[in-house]
Write a protein that holds these residues in place. Structure first.
Motif, short mmCIF file in Angstrom:
data_model
loop_
_atom_site.label_atom_id
_atom_site.label_comp_id
_atom_site.label_asym_id
_atom_site.label_seq_id
_atom_site.Cartn_x
_atom_site.Cartn_y
_atom_site.Cartn_z
N HIS A 122 27.13 -38.85 42.90
CA HIS A 122 27.62 -37.59 43.18
C HIS A 122 27.84 -36.94 41.90
CE1 HIS A 122 28.97 -34.41 46.00
NE2 HIS A 122 29.85 -34.10 45.02
N GLU B 143 23.14 -37.21 44.14
CA GLU B 143 23.27 -35.99 44.95
C GLU B 143 23.96 -35.05 44.05
OE1 GLU B 143 26.78 -36.31 47.57
OE2 GLU B 143 25.48 -34.93 49.02
N ARG C 156 20.79 -35.67 56.75
CA ARG C 156 21.79 -36.58 55.75
C ARG C 156 21.93 -37.98 56.45
NH1 ARG C 156 25.51 -32.02 52.80
NH2 ARG C 156 23.94 -30.35 52.97
#
Lengths: 400, 400
Positions: free
Chosen positions: A227, A200, A184
C-alpha cells in the motif's frame, strides 16, 4: 562528449506534451492540466508552528542523518492510523519515502527484471509508467471501464508470471474513477489465491467528497498488497513525503534499496509533518479540502453539461481531483491541445496514460486549482473548440 | 508470501557490520564509526530565520510541486559560486538532488548496464558501491596509495569500455586522503584524451583545515567530469540536499530519470537552503566547521601516536572527517570490532569499502562528533585491544 548511456537511458524520449504544457504556467492560461493540489489548502500556519517547535526542541535530530526506514515516531503514527481500519499495521511495516513517486521507483527496483510482466490499469498513472519503464517490464493492460479494472479479466494466463498488478482504487489519476467494493473483493480474492502482489497506490483516498471510504485492497489482502500513501494531497506536495506499507520481508528489501537511493527522506520534513499530524490537524483539515474540491468538481461538471457538444462523454467523480473526458473517436486530444493553447486553455491529453494501445480521443481535466468562474470560462472555450473540430472548420473564432 | 524479487534485489545481502554497529547509538559507547557531521555545527538559528521567511513570503511555492531540475534561484546561486573558480557553470548545468546519494543512483541508472565496466578507487565510498551495484556493473579497482589513485595505472586497456571512473579527490570517505594537484592534472588529461567520464564526488571539498582548495577535476576537464556537491557537510545532512553539475546533454537525461525517481527534491528544503546560502551565511560558517574538525583531527592523531602499538599505520588528513588506519596484516578489523564493542568503543572495518579484494586489516575512524577527551579515551581502549591481539592474548582486561 558522447556519453555512454545505458540501454534504459537511451530508451528515454523527451515528451512533446511536456513542452507544449510549459506555456500553461503563464497566468492568462486557464489550466486544467496540472496534477497539483490547490495551494489554498496548504497548512501554512500549522507549518509555521511545527517548524518553530521542531527547531526549538528537536533541531539536532531534524538536521542530522536519520534511519533509512524513516522517523520512528512517524512510522508509529502511520501504523496506528491504519490499524484503526481493522487490518493491523505494525510500525516495522512502514517505510517513509521521498514522495509516493519514490515508492514506485523502489518497488520497480525490487520486483522488475527486464521483460518481467507488470499488470496495469487502462489507463493508468503516467508517473508510475515512467518509474517502472526504466526497469524494462512487459506491460499488460488490464481491461477497465468507468468504474475501474475488471477483475474477471485477470485469468490465470494473464496473471502467470506477473511480478505485480499496479492499481489505484480511489479516484484514480488520470480518470478520477473509484473501484467498487465488489470488485475490490474479487481482486483481493485473486491476489490471495494466486499470491499476486498488488501495488495499491492511494494518494487520493481521503478525498471522498462525502467523507466515506471503501475498504482498501490492503485490508482485504494484507499479505499480498503493497500500500502506498502520501501527505502530498492532504498537507502539501512540496514536502515530498509518502510511505509504503507492506509485509516485513518486502520492507526489509525496500529499506536496503532506499538507502542506496537517497540514504533517507529528509529528517527535517519528517519531523515537521509528525508535529502537524500528531496534533490531530488532519481531522479538521481534510474536510476543508473535500468541500473545496467537491465544489469545484460540481462547477466543472455543470460547465461540461452546458458547453460540451453532443458525443462528448465524461465521468462524475465522487472524490479526488480529476475528470476524464472521452471525445468522439474522430478527434485527437493532442491535436486539440495545440488549438486549446492558442485559446489560452489547457488540459492533458489521455494517450500517455496508456501503457499499451493509447486512446487518442481521451483527456484529463483537473479542476482543483481553478476558481469556479474560470472553470466555466475554460470549459466554454474547450467546448467551442471541440464543436468547431466536429464541424470540420479550423478557423479561429474570436474570443468574446 | 513469496515475493518475486528481481535479480538485483535477490543479490542484496544484509550487512553484518550494520547489525554490530547498531549498539554504537548507546551513549556509553565512544563511537568513531559514524559518518555524521558534528551537530555542534548545525545552523539552527539560520534555519529558524530562513523557515520563518520562506513560510511568510514564499509559502505557496515552498509547499507546491516544483520543477524536477530544482529551484531556479538555487541553481543560479550554485552556478555562480562554481563559476567563480574559473570554469564557468550555467544554471542549466545544475540539477538539485535529494542528497548526493541520489545523484549516485541517477548516474548509475543513466550510465550502467549489467556488466558495464566501472572504475573505482581502492578503497572507495561504500554508499556509491551500494548505489552502483543495483545496476550490476563489473568493478575495476584502480590502484591507489596514501595520496589517492595512481593515474599512470589507467592504461588504455583499463579504460576501454569503462562507463565512468568514480573518484573522491578531496578528503575521501573512507580514507580522508586528498589527491595531489599533479595527479588531478594527469587524470584530467586522460579523461579529455579518451572521453572517459569521471564522477567527481566532492562533499568534503570545503573542509580543508587551512581553507585551501586544489583545482577540481571539473575545472580541469569540464566536458568529461560530472561533479557532485552537497550541503550535508556545510549545513546539515538532515536536509538531504545535493547537486550534480555536468554538461547539458547529461543533465537532460538525469532530469528525466530524476522525475521518475521522486518527481523533485522537496521544494521546502530548497527554499530554506536558498534563503540561508544567498545571504552569504557559508562564508562565516565553513571556517567554524574547519576549526572544530581540525582540532578534533589533531586530538585523534595525538592519541593514535600515544596509544597505538608499533606496526599500526595511519594517515594525517589535511581536511575532512576521517582517518584511515592500517593494522598489521595478521589482524582482521571486523574481528577487532566485536572485541571493541565489548570495551565500548566503535569504528567501521575497512573491508566493505573495497569493490574487489578487500583488505581486512584496515579501518576507518571518524573524529568529528567526539569531544577531544573522549577521543583520547576511545583511542586508548582501541590501542590496548590491538596490542592485546598482537600479543596473542584474548583475555578481557578490566576497564580502569
Amino acid at each position: 562528449m558522447q556519453w555512454p548511456f545505458s540501454r534504459r537511458a537511451n530508451a528515454l524520449t523527451s515528451s512533446a506534451i511536456r513542452e507544449i504544457l510549459k506555456v500553461t504556467e503563464q497566468p492568462d492560461v486557464i489550466s486544467f492540466a496540472g496534477g497539483l493540489p490547490s495551494a489554498a489548502t496548504f497548512p501554512v500556519e500549522a507549518m509555521q508552528v511545527a517548524t518553530r517547535k521542531v527547531l526549538e526542541e528537536h533541531a539536532e535530530s531534524a538536521l542530522q542523518y536519520g534511519p533509512s526506514e524513516g522517523l520512528g515516531k512517524l512510522r508509529e503514527w502511520i501504523a496506528a492510523e491504519y490499524s484503526r481500519d481493522g487490518a493491523e499495521v505494525r510500525p516495522s511495516q512502514v517505510l517513509l519515502t521521498t514522495g509516493s513517486q519514490q515508492a514506485l521507483d523502489l518497488i520497480a527496483k525490487a520486483l522488475i527484471d527486464p521483460g518481467s510482466r507488470v499488470l496495469v490499469e487502462t489507463p493508468t498513472y503516467l508517473g508510475a509508467l515512467q518509474a517502472f519503464s526504466l526497469f524494462e517490464p512487459e506491460y499488460v493492460s488490464v481491461a477497465s471501464d468507468d468504474q475501474g479494472l475488471l477483475p474477471e479479466t485477470l485469468t490465470p494466463e494473464v496473471i502467470e508470471g506477473a511480478r505485480f498488478l499496479y492499481a489505484l482504487p480511489n479516484f484514480q489519476n488520470p480518470t478520477g474513477r473509484r473501484l467498487p467494493l465488489s470488485r475490490r473483493e474479487a481482486l483481493a480474492a485473486i491476489a490471495r489465491e494466486h499470491d499476486l502482489p498488488i501495488v495499491e497506490d492511494d494518494p487520493y483516498g481521503d478525498l471522498d467528497y462525502q467523507g466515506e471510504r471503501l475498504a482498501s485492497l490492503r485490508s482485504l489482502a494484507p499479505k499480498q498488497v503493497i500500500h502506498l500513501g502520501s501527505f502530498s494531497k492532504v498537507l502539501a506536495p512540496g514536502l515530498r513525503l509518502g510511505y509504503v506499507i507492506a509485509d516485513d520481508a518486502l520492507i526489509a528489501k525496500l529499506v536496503q534499496i532506499k538507502q542506496a537511493a537517497d540514504l533517507h527522506t529528509p529528517s527535517f520534513t519528517q519531523q515537521v509533518v509528525y508535529e502537524i499530524v500528531s496534533q490531530g490537524f488532519l481531522k479538521g483539515h481534510i474536510p476543508e479540502i473535500r468541500t473545496l474540491y467537491a465544489e469545484r468538481c460540481q462547477a466543472m461538471l455543470a460547465a461540461l453539461e452546458k458547453h460540451m457538444p453532443e458525443g462528448v462523454h465524461w465521468n462524475r467523480p465522487e472524490g479526488g481531483m480529476f475528470i476524464w473526458v472521452t471525445l468522439p473517436e474522430s478527434l485527437d486530444s493532442t491535436e486539440l491541445l495545440t488549438e486549446a493553447i492558442r485559446e489560452r486553455v489547457a488540459f492533458v491529453p489521455g494517450a500517455p496514460f496508456y501503457a499499451t494501445a493509447p486512446q487518442a480521443n481521451t483527456l484529463r481535466l483537473s479542476f482543483v486549482t481553478v476558481e469556479p468562474a474560470r472553470i466555466e470560462e475554460g470549459v466554454r472555450r474547450l467546448g467551442r473548440l471541440v464543436a468547431r473540430q466536429l464541424g470540420g472548420t479550423s478557423e479561429h473564432l474570436p474570443l468574446v
